[in-house]
Each structure stands twice: as C-alpha cells, then as structure tokens.
Design a protein around this motif. Structure first.
Motif, PDB file in Angstrom:
ATOM      1  N   PHE A   1      77.384  53.515 -40.054  1.00  0.00           N
ATOM      2  CA  PHE A   1      77.853  52.210 -40.525  1.00  0.00           C
ATOM      3  C   PHE A   1      78.339  52.320 -41.971  1.00  0.00           C
ATOM      4  CE2 PHE A   1      77.210  48.047 -42.489  1.00  0.00           C
ATOM      5  CZ  PHE A   1      77.889  47.221 -41.605  1.00  0.00           C
ATOM      6  N   PHE A   2      77.565  53.003 -42.796  1.00  0.00           N
ATOM      7  CA  PHE A   2      77.929  53.195 -44.200  1.00  0.00           C
ATOM      8  C   PHE A   2      79.253  53.938 -44.314  1.00  0.00           C
ATOM      9  CE2 PHE A   2      77.774  55.919 -48.027  1.00  0.00           C
ATOM     10  CZ  PHE A   2      77.737  54.942 -48.999  1.00  0.00           C
TER      11      PHE A   2
ATOM     12  N   LEU B   1      74.714  47.285 -47.502  1.00  0.00           N
ATOM     13  CA  LEU B   1      74.081  48.003 -46.393  1.00  0.00           C
ATOM     14  C   LEU B   1      72.613  47.620 -46.249  1.00  0.00           C
ATOM     15  CD1 LEU B   1      74.282  50.119 -44.148  1.00  0.00           C
ATOM     16  CD2 LEU B   1      73.764  51.865 -45.857  1.00  0.00           C
ATOM     17  N   CYS B   2      71.917  47.509 -47.355  1.00  0.00           N
ATOM     18  CA  CYS B   2      70.497  47.119 -47.315  1.00  0.00           C
ATOM     19  C   CYS B   2      70.326  45.727 -46.705  1.00  0.00           C
ATOM     20  CB  CYS B   2      69.890  47.151 -48.710  1.00  0.00           C
ATOM     21  SG  CYS B   2      69.697  48.815 -49.358  1.00  0.00           S
ATOM     22  N   ASN B   3      71.222  44.817 -47.043  1.00  0.00           N
ATOM     23  CA  ASN B   3      71.155  43.473 -46.472  1.00  0.00           C
ATOM     24  C   ASN B   3      71.440  43.492 -44.974  1.00  0.00           C
ATOM     25  OD1 ASN B   3      70.467  42.146 -48.828  1.00  0.00           O
ATOM     26  ND2 ASN B   3      72.590  41.814 -49.411  1.00  0.00           N
ATOM     27  N   VAL B   4      72.420  44.286 -44.551  1.00  0.00           N
ATOM     28  CA  VAL B   4      72.767  44.348 -43.131  1.00  0.00           C
ATOM     29  C   VAL B   4      71.615  44.936 -42.324  1.00  0.00           C
ATOM     30  CG1 VAL B   4      74.292  45.455 -41.435  1.00  0.00           C
ATOM     31  CG2 VAL B   4      75.254  44.442 -43.499  1.00  0.00           C
ATOM     32  N   VAL B   5      71.045  46.040 -42.798  1.00  0.00           N
ATOM     33  CA  VAL B   5      69.989  46.712 -42.026  1.00  0.00           C
ATOM     34  C   VAL B   5      68.593  46.219 -42.387  1.00  0.00           C
ATOM     35  CG1 VAL B   5      71.408  48.751 -41.680  1.00  0.00           C
ATOM     36  CG2 VAL B   5      69.788  48.713 -43.574  1.00  0.00           C
TER      37      VAL B   5
ATOM     38  N   SER C   1      68.078  57.306 -49.498  1.00  0.00           N
ATOM     39  CA  SER C   1      67.620  58.646 -49.115  1.00  0.00           C
ATOM     40  C   SER C   1      67.982  58.976 -47.669  1.00  0.00           C
ATOM     41  CB  SER C   1      66.110  58.786 -49.333  1.00  0.00           C
ATOM     42  OG  SER C   1      65.392  57.934 -48.469  1.00  0.00           O
ATOM     43  N   THR C   2      67.881  58.001 -46.788  1.00  0.00           N
ATOM     44  CA  THR C   2      68.199  58.235 -45.374  1.00  0.00           C
ATOM     45  C   THR C   2      69.675  58.531 -45.190  1.00  0.00           C
ATOM     46  OG1 THR C   2      66.397  56.787 -44.655  1.00  0.00           O
ATOM     47  CG2 THR C   2      68.144  57.218 -43.062  1.00  0.00           C
ATOM     48  N   VAL C   3      70.520  57.674 -45.743  1.00  0.00           N
ATOM     49  CA  VAL C   3      71.970  57.822 -45.559  1.00  0.00           C
ATOM     50  C   VAL C   3      72.463  59.136 -46.133  1.00  0.00           C
ATOM     51  CG1 VAL C   3      74.202  56.889 -46.294  1.00  0.00           C
ATOM     52  CG2 VAL C   3      72.482  55.368 -45.314  1.00  0.00           C
ATOM     53  N   TRP C   4      72.075  59.460 -47.352  1.00  0.00           N
ATOM     54  CA  TRP C   4      72.591  60.686 -47.963  1.00  0.00           C
ATOM     55  C   TRP C   4      71.996  61.936 -47.323  1.00  0.00           C
ATOM     56  CZ3 TRP C   4      77.062  60.629 -50.016  1.00  0.00           C
ATOM     57  CH2 TRP C   4      77.538  59.443 -50.577  1.00  0.00           C
TER      58      TRP C   4
ATOM     59  N   PHE D   1      80.307  48.241 -30.470  1.00  0.00           N
ATOM     60  CA  PHE D   1      79.611  49.403 -31.017  1.00  0.00           C
ATOM     61  C   PHE D   1      80.598  50.243 -31.828  1.00  0.00           C
ATOM     62  CE2 PHE D   1      78.058  53.681 -31.169  1.00  0.00           C
ATOM     63  CZ  PHE D   1      76.692  53.565 -31.305  1.00  0.00           C
ATOM     64  N   GLN D   2      81.742  50.528 -31.229  1.00  0.00           N
ATOM     65  CA  GLN D   2      82.733  51.356 -31.898  1.00  0.00           C
ATOM     66  C   GLN D   2      83.290  50.666 -33.146  1.00  0.00           C
ATOM     67  OE1 GLN D   2      85.290  53.388 -29.278  1.00  0.00           O
ATOM     68  NE2 GLN D   2      86.508  54.313 -30.889  1.00  0.00           N
ATOM     69  N   GLU D   3      83.442  49.360 -33.107  1.00  0.00           N
ATOM     70  CA  GLU D   3      83.919  48.624 -34.279  1.00  0.00           C
ATOM     71  C   GLU D   3      82.935  48.723 -35.436  1.00  0.00           C
ATOM     72  OE1 GLU D   3      84.605  44.672 -32.838  1.00  0.00           O
ATOM     73  OE2 GLU D   3      86.494  45.210 -31.857  1.00  0.00           O
ATOM     74  N   TYR D   4      81.650  48.711 -35.146  1.00  0.00           N
ATOM     75  CA  TYR D   4      80.636  48.773 -36.197  1.00  0.00           C
ATOM     76  C   TYR D   4      80.447  50.185 -36.741  1.00  0.00           C
ATOM     77  CZ  TYR D   4      78.506  44.161 -36.561  1.00  0.00           C
ATOM     78  OH  TYR D   4      78.258  42.847 -36.859  1.00  0.00           O
ATOM     79  N   PHE D   5      80.418  51.177 -35.847  1.00  0.00           N
ATOM     80  CA  PHE D   5      79.988  52.517 -36.247  1.00  0.00           C
ATOM     81  C   PHE D   5      81.109  53.554 -36.284  1.00  0.00           C
ATOM     82  CE2 PHE D   5      76.410  50.245 -34.357  1.00  0.00           C
ATOM     83  CZ  PHE D   5      75.594  50.173 -35.478  1.00  0.00           C
ATOM     84  N   GLY D   6      82.316  53.174 -35.877  1.00  0.00           N
ATOM     85  CA  GLY D   6      83.458  54.057 -36.022  1.00  0.00           C
ATOM     86  C   GLY D   6      83.641  55.106 -34.952  1.00  0.00           C
ATOM     87  N   CYS D   7      82.775  55.131 -33.965  1.00  0.00           N
ATOM     88  CA  CYS D   7      82.899  56.074 -32.851  1.00  0.00           C
ATOM     89  C   CYS D   7      82.116  55.507 -31.666  1.00  0.00           C
ATOM     90  CB  CYS D   7      82.394  57.453 -33.234  1.00  0.00           C
ATOM     91  SG  CYS D   7      80.701  57.482 -33.844  1.00  0.00           S
ATOM     92  N   SER D   8      82.317  56.111 -30.519  1.00  0.00           N
ATOM     93  CA  SER D   8      81.655  55.604 -29.318  1.00  0.00           C
ATOM     94  C   SER D   8      80.181  55.982 -29.304  1.00  0.00           C
ATOM     95  CB  SER D   8      82.335  56.166 -28.061  1.00  0.00           C
ATOM     96  OG  SER D   8      82.006  57.526 -27.912  1.00  0.00           O
TER      97      SER D   8
END
Length: 119
Positions: A86-87, A97-101, A110-113, A48-55
């Motif tokens: 993730f972004f 990102l679109c391919n991953v999600v 729009s969601t990310v920004w 989880f932390q590897e993918y998203f950068g935090c716990s």
C-alpha cells in the motif's frame, strides 16, 4: 510413493489457499471493508489491485517466495507485507499510512522498510 507425492501437492495447494485467504482478510481490514460480507469476486479482485498495485495472486506468490528464501523480516506478517505494498503504491506519508492501517508510527516504519529491503 505416488500417494505421498499426491498428499504433498494437496498440502501445498492448501497452504496457498490459506495464505490467499489470510491476505484477503487483512486487505479487507485495510480497505475498511466488512471481512464477512460476500461480494462479487471480480469487484474484490479489482479493489484489491487498486489498493495494493498488484493482484492477490502476485502478493501470495511474493509472500511464499519471501518465506521460501527466509527473507521475511523478523516478526513479519502478511499484514505487514500489505502495508508495504500500500505504501509503495500510494507513496504516501507515514502519518497517512498509520491512519489507514491504524497502527503506531514506529511499528509501521520498521515493518514497511524491513519489507522493502527484503523485496
């Protein structure tokens, strides 16, 4: 009076537990993992932390903080928050990102920004 406080604390704990479970569910989908397969907790938390950068605890706290301050973007969800993290962790292109999600470019953008501005 004491009974009422006890119930409020239990409800708050339940909410945190529910949010954490929801976050992990969507995280497993993003990481392309079987959401029903049980794995070692330490492995799950590390990945989880590897993918998203935090716990996951930090993500849960961030989500609850955004909710408490009415800062969750319109139609925002825990899934959208994970997309954003993730972004930011990967700082990848929107196409990747679109391919991953597995979502539409417009929705992802729009969601990310929106979440980046809220954070």
């Amino acid at each position: 009076e004491q009974e009422k406080k006890k119930r409020q604390v239990e409800k708050k704990d339940l909410d945190i537990f529910d949010v954490t479970n929801e976050i992990m569910f969507f995280a497993k989908l993003i990481m392309n993992r079987n959401v029903f397969k049980k794995r070692a907790a330490q492995t799950e938390l590390r990945e989880f932390q590897e993918y998203f950068g935090c716990s996951i605890l930090v993500v849960t706290d961030l989500w609850l903080l955004l909710k408490r301050n009415d800062a969750v973007p319109i139609n925002g969800s825990t899934k959208g928050l994970l997309w954003t993290l993730f972004f930011m962790k990967r700082y990848t292109t929107e196409s990747v990102l679109c391919n991953v999600v597995q979502a539409d470019h417009g929705l992802v953008r729009s969601t990310v920004w929106s979440f980046i501005k809220a954070i």
